[in-house]
Design a protein around this motif. Structure first.
Motif, mmCIF file in Angstrom:
data_model
loop_
_atom_site.group_PDB
_atom_site.id
_atom_site.type_symbol
_atom_site.label_atom_id
_atom_site.label_comp_id
_atom_site.label_asym_id
_atom_site.label_seq_id
_atom_site.Cartn_x
_atom_site.Cartn_y
_atom_site.Cartn_z
ATOM 1 N N ARG A 140 0.748 -1.168 0.000
ATOM 2 C CA ARG A 140 0.113 -0.211 -0.053
ATOM 3 C C ARG A 140 0.878 1.259 -0.024
ATOM 4 N N GLN A 141 1.932 1.404 0.876
ATOM 5 C CA GLN A 141 2.927 2.318 0.886
ATOM 6 C C GLN A 141 3.533 2.815 -0.567
ATOM 7 N N SER A 142 4.039 1.513 -1.225
ATOM 8 C CA SER A 142 4.671 1.550 -2.396
ATOM 9 C C SER A 142 3.553 1.993 -3.408
ATOM 10 N N GLU A 194 0.797 3.985 -2.884
ATOM 11 C CA GLU A 194 0.600 5.497 -2.591
ATOM 12 C C GLU A 194 1.871 6.210 -3.148
ATOM 13 N N SER A 195 2.760 5.828 -2.892
ATOM 14 C CA SER A 195 3.783 6.585 -3.448
ATOM 15 C C SER A 195 4.021 6.693 -4.947
#
Length: 148
Positions: free
Chosen positions: A4-6, A8-9
């Protein structure tokens, strides 16, 4: 999660690239209009600027394609990465609806016992996780020392 973090980035990067492309295209159009209205000497300078803008747009488009490819790969690895956190919470609640219904019918003492057992289990799992993490670090250290 890491996906998810990847994701979103990459979405943020995609948006920035789209803005950069739009900016470069506006600059390119402006230079092309200026090129048509200039004399021979000034037009050579503007022509070089037009080429630079075109190359910048192509570079940005390539970067955009790479980011879109990364996004597609993340979606393939983890299809739920696009779901919002509220959707994920709703899915969890829906999946555990029967357990929640059962727990809601319990009285105070039974709930306290259930909570106590849950916390003991959680503490035990956390201790095991930390022990395994330490064991893994020691094994990796030993492996590195053997490699040297």
């Amino acid at each position: 999660s890491i996906y998810r973090q990847s994701y979103e980035s990459k979405i943020v990067e995609h948006g920035k690239l789209m803005q950069s492309i739009a900016k470069e295209v506006r600059k390119l159009k402006k230079r092309k209009r200026a090129y048509q209205s200039l004399d021979q000497h000034d037009s050579e300078v503007t022509l070089a600027e037009i080429k630079e803008c075109e190359e910048a747009v192509q570079d940005l488009q390539l970067k955009l394609e790479l980011v879109e490819n990364d996004l597609d790969q993340l979606r393939a690895k983890c299809p739920s990465v696009e779901d919002s956190e509220e959707d994920a919470k709703e899915n969890i609640i829906h999946e555990n609806a029967s357990a929640l219904k059962l727990i809601s019918k319990l009285e105070g003492p039974a709930l306290r016992t259930l909570l106590w057992n849950f916390l003991e289990s959680l503490i035990h799992s956390e201790l095991q996780r930390r022990n395994m993490k330490d064991l893994l670090a020691r094994k990796q250290s030993a492996l590195k020392s053997f490699e040297n």
